[in-house]
Motif scaffolding. Structure first.
Motif, PDB file in Angstrom:
ATOM      1  N   ILE A 273      -6.630   5.437  -5.567  1.00  0.00           N
ATOM      2  CA  ILE A 273      -7.902   5.918  -5.041  1.00  0.00           C
ATOM      3  C   ILE A 273      -7.711   7.355  -4.575  1.00  0.00           C
ATOM      4  CG2 ILE A 273      -9.647   5.561  -3.244  1.00  0.00           C
ATOM      5  CD1 ILE A 273      -9.028   2.593  -3.468  1.00  0.00           C
ATOM      6  N   GLY A 274      -8.374   8.267  -5.258  1.00  0.00           N
ATOM      7  CA  GLY A 274      -8.280   9.675  -4.878  1.00  0.00           C
ATOM      8  C   GLY A 274      -9.116   9.935  -3.632  1.00  0.00           C
ATOM      9  N   ILE A 275      -8.519  10.621  -2.674  1.00  0.00           N
ATOM     10  CA  ILE A 275      -9.209  10.932  -1.423  1.00  0.00           C
ATOM     11  C   ILE A 275      -9.280  12.457  -1.304  1.00  0.00           C
ATOM     12  CG2 ILE A 275      -9.045  10.786   1.113  1.00  0.00           C
ATOM     13  CD1 ILE A 275      -9.401   8.016  -0.027  1.00  0.00           C
ATOM     14  N   ASP A 276     -10.470  12.990  -1.119  1.00  0.00           N
ATOM     15  CA  ASP A 276     -10.615  14.438  -0.917  1.00  0.00           C
ATOM     16  C   ASP A 276     -10.032  14.782   0.457  1.00  0.00           C
ATOM     17  OD1 ASP A 276     -11.371  16.988  -0.330  1.00  0.00           O
ATOM     18  OD2 ASP A 276     -13.525  16.669  -0.627  1.00  0.00           O
ATOM     19  N   ALA A 277      -8.813  15.311   0.437  1.00  0.00           N
ATOM     20  CA  ALA A 277      -8.071  15.536   1.684  1.00  0.00           C
ATOM     21  C   ALA A 277      -8.317  16.917   2.281  1.00  0.00           C
ATOM     22  CB  ALA A 277      -6.569  15.326   1.439  1.00  0.00           C
ATOM     23  N   SER A 278      -9.299  17.625   1.717  1.00  0.00           N
ATOM     24  CA  SER A 278      -9.606  18.945   2.278  1.00  0.00           C
ATOM     25  C   SER A 278     -10.577  18.809   3.457  1.00  0.00           C
ATOM     26  CB  SER A 278     -10.214  19.851   1.206  1.00  0.00           C
ATOM     27  OG  SER A 278     -11.483  19.351   0.814  1.00  0.00           O
ATOM     28  N   ARG A 279     -11.070  17.600   3.687  1.00  0.00           N
ATOM     29  CA  ARG A 279     -12.048  17.383   4.758  1.00  0.00           C
ATOM     30  C   ARG A 279     -11.348  17.151   6.099  1.00  0.00           C
ATOM     31  NH1 ARG A 279     -14.745  12.312   2.280  1.00  0.00           N
ATOM     32  NH2 ARG A 279     -12.551  11.981   1.874  1.00  0.00           N
ATOM     33  N   GLY A 280     -12.148  16.923   7.120  1.00  0.00           N
ATOM     34  CA  GLY A 280     -11.584  16.701   8.451  1.00  0.00           C
ATOM     35  C   GLY A 280     -10.895  15.348   8.554  1.00  0.00           C
ATOM     36  N   ILE A 281      -9.997  15.222   9.508  1.00  0.00           N
ATOM     37  CA  ILE A 281      -9.191  14.006   9.680  1.00  0.00           C
ATOM     38  C   ILE A 281     -10.072  12.766   9.867  1.00  0.00           C
ATOM     39  CG2 ILE A 281      -7.592  12.855  11.290  1.00  0.00           C
ATOM     40  CD1 ILE A 281      -6.212  15.601  11.643  1.00  0.00           C
ATOM     41  N   GLU A 282     -11.128  12.879  10.669  1.00  0.00           N
ATOM     42  CA  GLU A 282     -11.970  11.717  10.985  1.00  0.00           C
ATOM     43  C   GLU A 282     -12.744  11.231   9.765  1.00  0.00           C
ATOM     44  OE1 GLU A 282     -12.179   9.749  13.682  1.00  0.00           O
ATOM     45  OE2 GLU A 282     -10.490  10.909  14.483  1.00  0.00           O
TER      46      GLU A 282
ATOM     47  N   ALA B  34     -12.394   7.557   7.972  1.00  0.00           N
ATOM     48  CA  ALA B  34     -13.527   6.644   7.758  1.00  0.00           C
ATOM     49  C   ALA B  34     -13.565   6.172   6.303  1.00  0.00           C
ATOM     50  CB  ALA B  34     -14.828   7.342   8.132  1.00  0.00           C
ATOM     51  N   GLU B  35     -13.300   7.074   5.358  1.00  0.00           N
ATOM     52  CA  GLU B  35     -13.331   6.666   3.952  1.00  0.00           C
ATOM     53  C   GLU B  35     -12.208   5.673   3.650  1.00  0.00           C
ATOM     54  OE1 GLU B  35     -13.205   9.761   0.978  1.00  0.00           O
ATOM     55  OE2 GLU B  35     -12.917   8.259  -0.600  1.00  0.00           O
ATOM     56  N   ILE B  36     -11.033   5.954   4.182  1.00  0.00           N
ATOM     57  CA  ILE B  36      -9.901   5.048   3.936  1.00  0.00           C
ATOM     58  C   ILE B  36     -10.188   3.671   4.556  1.00  0.00           C
ATOM     59  CG2 ILE B  36      -7.471   4.618   4.521  1.00  0.00           C
ATOM     60  CD1 ILE B  36      -6.917   7.563   3.995  1.00  0.00           C
TER      61      ILE B  36
ATOM     62  N   ILE C 156      -2.548  -1.000  -3.816  1.00  0.00           N
ATOM     63  CA  ILE C 156      -3.471   0.121  -3.680  1.00  0.00           C
ATOM     64  C   ILE C 156      -2.682   1.370  -3.276  1.00  0.00           C
ATOM     65  CG2 ILE C 156      -4.018  -0.357  -1.254  1.00  0.00           C
ATOM     66  CD1 ILE C 156      -6.936   0.344  -1.875  1.00  0.00           C
ATOM     67  N   THR C 157      -3.099   2.498  -3.826  1.00  0.00           N
ATOM     68  CA  THR C 157      -2.446   3.771  -3.522  1.00  0.00           C
ATOM     69  C   THR C 157      -3.512   4.787  -3.145  1.00  0.00           C
ATOM     70  OG1 THR C 157      -0.667   3.301  -5.089  1.00  0.00           O
ATOM     71  CG2 THR C 157      -1.014   5.621  -4.514  1.00  0.00           C
ATOM     72  N   PHE C 158      -3.363   5.390  -1.982  1.00  0.00           N
ATOM     73  CA  PHE C 158      -4.270   6.473  -1.614  1.00  0.00           C
ATOM     74  C   PHE C 158      -3.615   7.791  -2.002  1.00  0.00           C
ATOM     75  CE2 PHE C 158      -5.645   3.195   1.504  1.00  0.00           C
ATOM     76  CZ  PHE C 158      -6.946   3.052   1.024  1.00  0.00           C
ATOM     77  N   LEU C 159      -4.314   8.524  -2.878  1.00  0.00           N
ATOM     78  CA  LEU C 159      -3.809   9.838  -3.299  1.00  0.00           C
ATOM     79  C   LEU C 159      -4.554  10.907  -2.516  1.00  0.00           C
ATOM     80  CD1 LEU C 159      -2.304  11.824  -5.107  1.00  0.00           C
ATOM     81  CD2 LEU C 159      -4.047  11.440  -6.873  1.00  0.00           C
ATOM     82  N   MET C 160      -3.838  11.586  -1.641  1.00  0.00           N
ATOM     83  CA  MET C 160      -4.436  12.626  -0.811  1.00  0.00           C
ATOM     84  C   MET C 160      -4.559  13.887  -1.658  1.00  0.00           C
ATOM     85  SD  MET C 160      -4.767  10.801   1.839  1.00  0.00           S
ATOM     86  CE  MET C 160      -5.255  11.966   3.087  1.00  0.00           C
ATOM     87  N   LYS C 161      -5.778  14.216  -2.053  1.00  0.00           N
ATOM     88  CA  LYS C 161      -5.989  15.328  -2.983  1.00  0.00           C
ATOM     89  C   LYS C 161      -6.274  16.624  -2.234  1.00  0.00           C
ATOM     90  CE  LYS C 161      -7.750  14.486  -6.952  1.00  0.00           C
ATOM     91  NZ  LYS C 161      -8.767  14.185  -7.994  1.00  0.00           N
TER      92      LYS C 161
ATOM     93  N   LEU D  98       0.858  -1.193   0.000  1.00  0.00           N
ATOM     94  CA  LEU D  98       0.000   0.000   0.000  1.00  0.00           C
ATOM     95  C   LEU D  98       0.892   1.241   0.000  1.00  0.00           C
ATOM     96  CD1 LEU D  98      -2.897  -0.016   2.520  1.00  0.00           C
ATOM     97  CD2 LEU D  98      -1.560   2.038   2.217  1.00  0.00           C
ATOM     98  N   SER D  99       0.586   2.220  -0.841  1.00  0.00           N
ATOM     99  CA  SER D  99       1.378   3.461  -0.793  1.00  0.00           C
ATOM    100  C   SER D  99       0.458   4.666  -0.605  1.00  0.00           C
ATOM    101  CB  SER D  99       2.223   3.629  -2.065  1.00  0.00           C
ATOM    102  OG  SER D  99       1.403   3.791  -3.199  1.00  0.00           O
ATOM    103  N   LEU D 100       1.044   5.719  -0.041  1.00  0.00           N
ATOM    104  CA  LEU D 100       0.328   6.990   0.108  1.00  0.00           C
ATOM    105  C   LEU D 100       1.033   8.051  -0.686  1.00  0.00           C
ATOM    106  CD1 LEU D 100      -0.733   5.606   2.919  1.00  0.00           C
ATOM    107  CD2 LEU D 100      -1.666   7.914   3.089  1.00  0.00           C
ATOM    108  N   GLU D 101       0.246   8.853  -1.392  1.00  0.00           N
ATOM    109  CA  GLU D 101       0.792   9.908  -2.227  1.00  0.00           C
ATOM    110  C   GLU D 101       0.021  11.198  -1.993  1.00  0.00           C
ATOM    111  OE1 GLU D 101       3.373   9.853  -4.174  1.00  0.00           O
ATOM    112  OE2 GLU D 101       3.801   7.723  -4.446  1.00  0.00           O
ATOM    113  N   GLY D 102       0.597  12.285  -2.464  1.00  0.00           N
ATOM    114  CA  GLY D 102      -0.075  13.577  -2.360  1.00  0.00           C
ATOM    115  C   GLY D 102       0.916  14.661  -2.001  1.00  0.00           C
ATOM    116  N   PRO D 103       0.499  15.921  -2.146  1.00  0.00           N
ATOM    117  CA  PRO D 103       1.414  17.036  -1.878  1.00  0.00           C
ATOM    118  C   PRO D 103       1.895  17.065  -0.419  1.00  0.00           C
ATOM    119  CG  PRO D 103      -0.666  17.808  -2.835  1.00  0.00           C
ATOM    120  CD  PRO D 103      -0.839  16.364  -2.557  1.00  0.00           C
ATOM    121  N   ASP D 104       2.927  17.836  -0.186  1.00  0.00           N
ATOM    122  CA  ASP D 104       3.395  18.062   1.182  1.00  0.00           C
ATOM    123  C   ASP D 104       2.240  18.620   2.008  1.00  0.00           C
ATOM    124  OD1 ASP D 104       6.137  17.440   0.619  1.00  0.00           O
ATOM    125  OD2 ASP D 104       6.333  19.407  -0.334  1.00  0.00           O
TER     126      ASP D 104
END
Ligand SMILES: Nc1ncnc2c1ncn2[C@@H]1O[C@H](COP(=O)(O)OP(=O)(O)OP(=O)(O)O)[C@@H](O)[C@H]1O
Ligand SMILES: [Mg+2]
Length: 207
Positions: free
Chosen positions: A181-190, A194-196, A131-136, A7-13
């Motif tokens: 899998i693109g994840i809308d990372a502008s939302r709250g941590i919780e 839950a989505e992940i 699987i890769t979670f892309l923190m958008k 599993l990898s995680l990606e996305g901007p700093d």
């Protein structure tokens, strides 16, 4: 050959990769999986030395191709020494950044294009994440979250660079929809957690 889960995680700093990785680790460990947490570039003592050369603010004259090959060199060591053995032993490997970062930062950010993917094929030899979670998150927002602490050589790049990187991530998301899998990372941590978790439930059901 490969038995574990990669599993990898990606996305901007500042997009929340490290924050969510903690929950991902908890998810697997509470279900009895053996986990290995590692990061790119690095995860090995040779890789960490290469990382220091890449990120050193004194190396401002570094050519983009040198940068690409250093990342790939570090990754080859990382795959050989850490990732592949762990997967063969059936473990869950969670990697903070992997090949997609090279394609986004050097392929798009530094305008090197397709050669970045080719070079990295030799570095990973088929070891592609399941699987890769892309923190958008817009790069401006990520930078805002990190604040004004000391920045490394890539973090110090101007915003136009970070926008190109982000376009690279969007290209990858479109190109590899089964893996990324693109994840809308502008939302709250919780909410993100839950989505992940939902995605992880699906993943272990399939395995
Ligand atoms: N969903 C969120 N909403 C608001 N702030 C967040 C959220 N997720 C993380 N943060 C905060 O933003 C900052 C950066 O998060 P984090 O370190 O997880 O990002 P990162 O993607 O790992 O960054 P880097 O690429 O620099 O390692 C931290 O202070 C963290 O607490
Ligand atoms: Mg982090």
């Amino acid at each position: 050959m490969k038995k574990g889960i990669f599993l990898s995680l990606e996305g901007p700093d500042g997009s929340g990769k490290s924050t969510q990785i903690k929950y991902i680790l908890d998810f697997f460990e509470s279900r009895g999986y053996e986990t290995v947490l590692t990061r790119e570039p690095g995860g090995t003592s040779i890789g960490e030395k290469i990382r220091d050369v890449i990120l050193d603010n004194e190396n401002s004259e570094m050519d983009p191709m040198t940068e690409t090959m250093l990342y790939a060199a570090s990754r080859a060591q990382h795959v050989a020494q850490v990732i592949r053995p762990a997967l063969e032993a059936g473990k869950v490997v969670i990697c903070d950044r992997f090949v997609d970062s090279s394609i986004a930062y050097q392929g798009f950010g530094r305008d090197l294009g397709d050669c970045v993917a080719y070079i990295n094929e030799y570095a990973i030899m088929g070891c592609v994440p399941d699987i890769t979670f892309l923190m958008k998150l817009a790069p401006e927002e990520g930078i805002g979250r990190i604040g004004s602490g000391e920045k490394d050589r890539l973090e110090s790049e101007e915003i136009s660079f970070h926008r190109k990187v982000y376009e690279g991530y969007e290209y990858l998301e479109r190109t590899y929809p089964d893996r990324i899998i693109g994840i809308d990372a502008s939302r709250g941590i919780e909410e993100i957690k839950a989505e992940i978790q939902k995605q992880l439930e699906k993943l272990i059901e399939k395995k």
